[in-house]
Design an enzyme around this catalytic site. Structure first.
Site, PDB file in Angstrom:
ATOM      1  N   ASP A 157      -5.264  -5.579  -2.433  1.00  0.00           N
ATOM      2  CA  ASP A 157      -5.857  -4.771  -1.362  1.00  0.00           C
ATOM      3  C   ASP A 157      -6.528  -5.545  -0.234  1.00  0.00           C
TER       4      ASP A 157
ATOM      5  N   CYS B 246      12.113  11.063   0.489  1.00  0.00           N
ATOM      6  CA  CYS B 246      11.454  12.281   0.995  1.00  0.00           C
ATOM      7  C   CYS B 246      12.481  13.295   1.494  1.00  0.00           C
TER       8      CYS B 246
ATOM      9  N   CYS C 104      11.653  16.887   2.942  1.00  0.00           N
ATOM     10  CA  CYS C 104      10.320  17.358   2.551  1.00  0.00           C
ATOM     11  C   CYS C 104       9.261  16.894   3.567  1.00  0.00           C
TER      12      CYS C 104
ATOM     13  N   CYS D 190       3.449  16.629   2.751  1.00  0.00           N
ATOM     14  CA  CYS D 190       2.235  15.836   3.037  1.00  0.00           C
ATOM     15  C   CYS D 190       1.803  16.027   4.486  1.00  0.00           C
TER      16      CYS D 190
ATOM     17  N   CYS E  73      -1.819  18.039   5.181  1.00  0.00           N
ATOM     18  CA  CYS E  73      -2.968  17.190   5.538  1.00  0.00           C
ATOM     19  C   CYS E  73      -3.905  18.023   6.415  1.00  0.00           C
TER      20      CYS E  73
ATOM     21  N   CYS F 289      -7.890  10.404   9.255  1.00  0.00           N
ATOM     22  CA  CYS F 289      -7.648  10.474   7.807  1.00  0.00           C
ATOM     23  C   CYS F 289      -8.988  10.594   7.065  1.00  0.00           C
TER      24      CYS F 289
ATOM     25  N   CYS G 260      -9.447  10.593  -0.137  1.00  0.00           N
ATOM     26  CA  CYS G 260      -8.716  11.858  -0.178  1.00  0.00           C
ATOM     27  C   CYS G 260      -7.342  11.597  -0.788  1.00  0.00           C
TER      28      CYS G 260
ATOM     29  N   CYS H 118      -2.477  14.161   0.399  1.00  0.00           N
ATOM     30  CA  CYS H 118      -1.072  13.852   0.712  1.00  0.00           C
ATOM     31  C   CYS H 118      -0.326  13.339  -0.517  1.00  0.00           C
TER      32      CYS H 118
ATOM     33  N   CYS I 170       2.609  15.877  -3.137  1.00  0.00           N
ATOM     34  CA  CYS I 170       3.898  15.178  -3.142  1.00  0.00           C
ATOM     35  C   CYS I 170       4.670  15.482  -4.428  1.00  0.00           C
TER      36      CYS I 170
HETATM   37  C1  B12 Z   1      -6.089  -0.049   5.925  1.00  0.00           C
HETATM   38  C2  B12 Z   1      -5.751   0.677   4.669  1.00  0.00           C
HETATM   39  C3  B12 Z   1      -6.020   2.028   4.616  1.00  0.00           C
HETATM   40  C4  B12 Z   1      -6.396   2.843   5.844  1.00  0.00           C
HETATM   41  C5  B12 Z   1      -5.110   3.106   6.689  1.00  0.00           C
HETATM   42  C6  B12 Z   1      -3.948   3.659   5.834  1.00  0.00           C
HETATM   43  C7  B12 Z   1      -2.567   3.542   6.434  1.00  0.00           C
HETATM   44  N1  B12 Z   1      -1.684   4.419   5.992  1.00  0.00           N
HETATM   45  O1  B12 Z   1      -2.314   2.668   7.232  1.00  0.00           O
HETATM   46  C8  B12 Z   1      -7.057   4.092   5.207  1.00  0.00           C
HETATM   47  C9  B12 Z   1      -8.558   3.860   5.096  1.00  0.00           C
HETATM   48  C10 B12 Z   1      -6.820   5.409   5.968  1.00  0.00           C
HETATM   49  C11 B12 Z   1      -6.420   4.064   3.829  1.00  0.00           C
HETATM   50  C12 B12 Z   1      -6.313   5.177   3.027  1.00  0.00           C
HETATM   51  C13 B12 Z   1      -5.748   5.160   1.760  1.00  0.00           C
HETATM   52  N2  B12 Z   1      -5.389   4.102   1.047  1.00  0.00           N
HETATM   53 CO1  B12 Z   1      -5.308   2.346   1.781  1.00  0.00          CO
HETATM   54  N3  B12 Z   1      -5.014   0.534   2.417  1.00  0.00           N
HETATM   55  C14 B12 Z   1      -5.182  -0.002   3.562  1.00  0.00           C
HETATM   56  C15 B12 Z   1      -4.726  -1.470   3.527  1.00  0.00           C
HETATM   57  C16 B12 Z   1      -5.946  -2.374   3.378  1.00  0.00           C
HETATM   58  C17 B12 Z   1      -3.895  -1.908   4.756  1.00  0.00           C
HETATM   59  C18 B12 Z   1      -2.799  -0.894   5.142  1.00  0.00           C
HETATM   60  C19 B12 Z   1      -2.212  -1.217   6.487  1.00  0.00           C
HETATM   61  O2  B12 Z   1      -1.956  -2.368   6.784  1.00  0.00           O
HETATM   62  N4  B12 Z   1      -1.985  -0.178   7.322  1.00  0.00           N
HETATM   63  C20 B12 Z   1      -1.306  -0.315   8.557  1.00  0.00           C
HETATM   64  C21 B12 Z   1       0.059   0.353   8.392  1.00  0.00           C
HETATM   65  C22 B12 Z   1       0.835   0.253   9.713  1.00  0.00           C
HETATM   66  O3  B12 Z   1       0.720  -0.386   7.403  1.00  0.00           O
HETATM   67  P1  B12 Z   1       1.282   0.238   6.025  1.00  0.00           P
HETATM   68  O4  B12 Z   1       0.442   1.394   5.629  1.00  0.00           O
HETATM   69  O5  B12 Z   1       1.433  -0.865   5.068  1.00  0.00           O
HETATM   70  O6  B12 Z   1       2.641   0.808   6.518  1.00  0.00           O
HETATM   71  C23 B12 Z   1       3.872   0.058   6.539  1.00  0.00           C
HETATM   72  C24 B12 Z   1       5.010   0.927   6.107  1.00  0.00           C
HETATM   73  O7  B12 Z   1       4.697   2.279   6.315  1.00  0.00           O
HETATM   74  C25 B12 Z   1       6.158   0.445   6.968  1.00  0.00           C
HETATM   75  N5  B12 Z   1       7.156   1.455   7.189  1.00  0.00           N
HETATM   76  C26 B12 Z   1       8.045   1.652   6.254  1.00  0.00           C
HETATM   77  N6  B12 Z   1       8.919   2.547   6.661  1.00  0.00           N
HETATM   78  C27 B12 Z   1       8.602   2.943   7.906  1.00  0.00           C
HETATM   79  C28 B12 Z   1       9.250   3.827   8.767  1.00  0.00           C
HETATM   80  C29 B12 Z   1       8.709   4.075  10.007  1.00  0.00           C
HETATM   81  C30 B12 Z   1       9.405   4.992  10.935  1.00  0.00           C
HETATM   82  C31 B12 Z   1       7.498   3.426  10.370  1.00  0.00           C
HETATM   83  C32 B12 Z   1       6.881   3.701  11.686  1.00  0.00           C
HETATM   84  C33 B12 Z   1       6.867   2.519   9.452  1.00  0.00           C
HETATM   85  C34 B12 Z   1       7.446   2.269   8.226  1.00  0.00           C
HETATM   86  O8  B12 Z   1       5.633  -0.186   8.101  1.00  0.00           O
HETATM   87  C35 B12 Z   1       4.228  -0.309   7.986  1.00  0.00           C
HETATM   88  C36 B12 Z   1       3.766  -1.693   8.410  1.00  0.00           C
HETATM   89  O9  B12 Z   1       4.626  -2.721   8.228  1.00  0.00           O
HETATM   90  C37 B12 Z   1      -3.810  -1.471   2.233  1.00  0.00           C
HETATM   91  C38 B12 Z   1      -3.760  -2.786   1.471  1.00  0.00           C
HETATM   92  C39 B12 Z   1      -2.833  -3.755   2.172  1.00  0.00           C
HETATM   93  N7  B12 Z   1      -3.289  -4.953   2.408  1.00  0.00           N
HETATM   94  O10 B12 Z   1      -1.694  -3.425   2.496  1.00  0.00           O
HETATM   95  C40 B12 Z   1      -4.426  -0.319   1.387  1.00  0.00           C
HETATM   96  C41 B12 Z   1      -3.458   0.547   0.592  1.00  0.00           C
HETATM   97  C42 B12 Z   1      -2.296   0.881   1.474  1.00  0.00           C
HETATM   98  N8  B12 Z   1      -4.236   1.808   0.326  1.00  0.00           N
HETATM   99  C43 B12 Z   1      -4.025   2.314  -0.780  1.00  0.00           C
HETATM  100  C44 B12 Z   1      -4.587   3.554  -1.194  1.00  0.00           C
HETATM  101  C45 B12 Z   1      -4.539   3.875  -2.685  1.00  0.00           C
HETATM  102  C46 B12 Z   1      -5.150   4.427  -0.254  1.00  0.00           C
HETATM  103  C47 B12 Z   1      -5.573   5.893  -0.480  1.00  0.00           C
HETATM  104  C48 B12 Z   1      -4.684   6.693  -1.423  1.00  0.00           C
HETATM  105  C49 B12 Z   1      -7.045   5.906  -0.969  1.00  0.00           C
HETATM  106  C50 B12 Z   1      -7.634   7.306  -1.100  1.00  0.00           C
HETATM  107  N9  B12 Z   1      -7.306   8.054  -2.117  1.00  0.00           N
HETATM  108  O11 B12 Z   1      -8.426   7.719  -0.280  1.00  0.00           O
HETATM  109  C51 B12 Z   1      -5.507   6.432   0.983  1.00  0.00           C
HETATM  110  C52 B12 Z   1      -4.105   6.975   1.335  1.00  0.00           C
HETATM  111  C53 B12 Z   1      -3.976   7.407   2.774  1.00  0.00           C
HETATM  112  C54 B12 Z   1      -2.551   7.183   3.298  1.00  0.00           C
HETATM  113  N10 B12 Z   1      -1.717   8.215   3.245  1.00  0.00           N
HETATM  114  O12 B12 Z   1      -2.239   6.062   3.712  1.00  0.00           O
HETATM  115  C55 B12 Z   1      -3.014   1.538  -1.609  1.00  0.00           C
HETATM  116  C56 B12 Z   1      -1.668   2.276  -1.537  1.00  0.00           C
HETATM  117  C57 B12 Z   1      -0.835   2.184  -2.789  1.00  0.00           C
HETATM  118  C58 B12 Z   1       0.505   2.863  -2.592  1.00  0.00           C
HETATM  119  N11 B12 Z   1       1.066   3.366  -3.667  1.00  0.00           N
HETATM  120  O13 B12 Z   1       1.035   2.944  -1.491  1.00  0.00           O
HETATM  121  C59 B12 Z   1      -3.036   0.125  -0.876  1.00  0.00           C
HETATM  122  C60 B12 Z   1      -1.701  -0.609  -0.878  1.00  0.00           C
HETATM  123  C61 B12 Z   1      -4.110  -0.709  -1.598  1.00  0.00           C
HETATM  124  C62 B12 Z   1      -3.622  -1.243  -2.939  1.00  0.00           C
HETATM  125  N12 B12 Z   1      -3.615  -2.544  -3.100  1.00  0.00           N
HETATM  126  O14 B12 Z   1      -3.237  -0.539  -3.833  1.00  0.00           O
HETATM  127  N13 B12 Z   1      -5.955   2.823   3.501  1.00  0.00           N
END
Ligand code: B12
Length: 358
Positions: free
Chosen positions: A136, A201, A204, A207, A211, A227, A254, A257, A261
């Site tokens: 994380d 997905c 579907c 989520c 939300c 969020c 929260c 979402c 699912c």
């Molecule tokens: C910042 C962060 C948050 C933020 C932002 C979340 C977000 N969705 O970006 C907040 C505080 C809101 C958050 C909430 C939660 N988080 Co959080 N979070 C993180 C953290 C530290 C970084 C995520 C990040 O870089 N976000 C920026 C976005 C852009 O990156 P991303 O989410 O990785 O998305 C990638 C993919 O979606 C991908 N992608 C793939 N296909 C596609 C298609 C399209 C069209 C696009 C545009 C992108 C895309 O591209 C993106 C970037 O390369 C990670 C740990 C880590 N170092 O990765 C944990 C992490 C993602 N969180 C986690 C968890 C458990 C949660 C929560 C469930 C906690 C809770 N119950 O409240 C919620 C879920 C909310 C949600 N739906 O995301 C887990 C998720 C596990 C999993 N199974 O996915 C992680 C991995 C931590 C862990 N080590 O377990 N989180």
């Protein structure tokens, strides 16, 4: 004879309880552009740490955090714990904690396991290796790496979802200086840009539709500023007034979402029981009135060693005030009056708003 990769996978699963293990070569991160767009749009809110001080560039390639990196082991640890009954989830007099926070802090527990795995790899190899373990907190796009290694697909809620185990999975990684034969943990292949085109997905959109704050602004993209998870944990200041009623009784993180699912209601995803989270109502959904009484000392005593420490008392009681306001009952008034005279201005302001709702 089994390969190093197979040995690592067996150790991680059998000795340390990980559900899924994938191994890949250290290479540039495929979905970096999605992350860069997300940062560009400032969807991170006040989480400056997600891109500042060179952390953005580090997410491009794990070799920027460990130049000798040759392979990345990605792991998922299932934390499914029996669902809360609808009656509890919808009980406005209770505050709902996100599932991952129903017990001890996973960062510490998983990190210890990762270090244990590194030691075991060294034992198997007969010499010490260079390795870094992340869960994380590192500058790593964990979901992207997990998807790449076949642990699952990224859903429209942006969660890494495994088609058997669902999305209640903690992700973690071990970066090592040894070249390992890749192990692809799943069946669903990713497209060349690393994104599963339709993912699992398909059509579907539950989520997105469910939300409450409409934080999933388009499939796969979360505006963290909307969020509830961000607003109740990472956000250290005031919660926008227009969003407060939408949060209902979610006081720490929260899971909506994920709760809606369909991949989290398969028989297999429900067959697992977390070995360190507690199915105890006092940890999952305590009475708001009880939480409102917590002094600094009580807070520390009750939540030390758990993820709740991150919000500190001021963050939690700010959220409790909002939930008491959303309950809107006369029964909430004495607790809110107490919070309205708290030493902390943030808590006082939210309690005053909440009193106007009762
Ligand atoms: C910042 C962060 C948050 C933020 C932002 C979340 C977000 N969705 O970006 C907040 C505080 C809101 C958050 C909430 C939660 N988080 Co959080 N979070 C993180 C953290 C530290 C970084 C995520 C990040 O870089 N976000 C920026 C976005 C852009 O990156 P991303 O989410 O990785 O998305 C990638 C993919 O979606 C991908 N992608 C793939 N296909 C596609 C298609 C399209 C069209 C696009 C545009 C992108 C895309 O591209 C993106 C970037 O390369 C990670 C740990 C880590 N170092 O990765 C944990 C992490 C993602 N969180 C986690 C968890 C458990 C949660 C929560 C469930 C906690 C809770 N119950 O409240 C919620 C879920 C909310 C949600 N739906 O995301 C887990 C998720 C596990 C999993 N199974 O996915 C992680 C991995 C931590 C862990 N080590 O377990 N989180």
């Amino acid at each position: 004879m089994s390969s190093l990769s197979q040995t690592i996978s067996t150790i991680a699963k059998q000795e340390f309880g990980f559900s899924l293990v994938g191994i890949m070569l250290a290479e540039p991160t495929l979905t970096f552009n999605h992350y860069a767009d997300w940062v560009e749009h400032e969807y991170y809110g006040s989480m400056e740490w997600i891109h500042s001080d060179g952390r953005k560039e580090k997410r491009m390639d794990v070799r920027t955090i460990m130049p000798s990196a040759k392979s990345v082991i990605t792991l998922a640890y299932s934390y499914y714990t029996e669902d809360l009954p609808e009656g509890v989830l919808n009980d406005s007099s209770r505050g709902i904690f996100a599932r991952y926070a129903w017990g001890r802090d996973y960062h510490k527990i998983i990190k210890k396991k990762l270090i244990g795995i590194i030691k075991r790899i060294e034992e198997e190899m007969g010499y010490s290796i260079e390795a870094k373990a992340y869960v994380d907190t590192g500058p790593i796009l964990e979901r992207t790496l997990a998807q790449r290694a076949g642990l699952g697909f990224i859903g429209k809620n942006s969660m890494l979802i495994n088609s058997a185990l669902g999305s209640y999975l903690f992700l973690s990684e071990i970066v090592i200086d040894q070249e390992c034969e890749p192990i692809y943990a799943g069946r669903m292949r990713t497209t060349p840009d690393g994104v599963t085109s339709s993912g699992g997905c398909r059509t579907c959109t539950k989520c997105i539709d469910m939300c409450p704050t409409k934080a999933i602004i388009q499939p796969y993209v979360i505006d963290a500023r909307k969020c509830i998870s961000y607003l109740t944990i990472e956000n250290k200041s005031s919660i926008p007034e227009e969003i407060r009623p939408l949060m209902k009784n979610r006081i720490y993180g929260c899971d909506i979402c994920q709760e809606v699912c369909p991949w989290n209601s398969t028989k297999k995803s429900k067959s697992h029981q977390s070995d360190f989270l507690e199915a105890d109502l006092e940890r999952q959904a305590p009475k708001l009135i009880d939480l409102a009484q917590l002094t600094e000392e009580d807070f520390f005593e009750r939540f030390k060693g758990t993820p709740i420490m991150r919000s500190k008392r001021r963050g939690l009681l700010r959220n409790v005030a909002v939930a008491l306001g959303n309950w809107g009952s006369r029964e909430a008034v004495p607790s809110l009056e107490l919070l309205a005279s708290d030493d902390d201005e943030l808590i006082r302001d939210h309690a005053k708003w909440a009193l106007r709702q009762c």
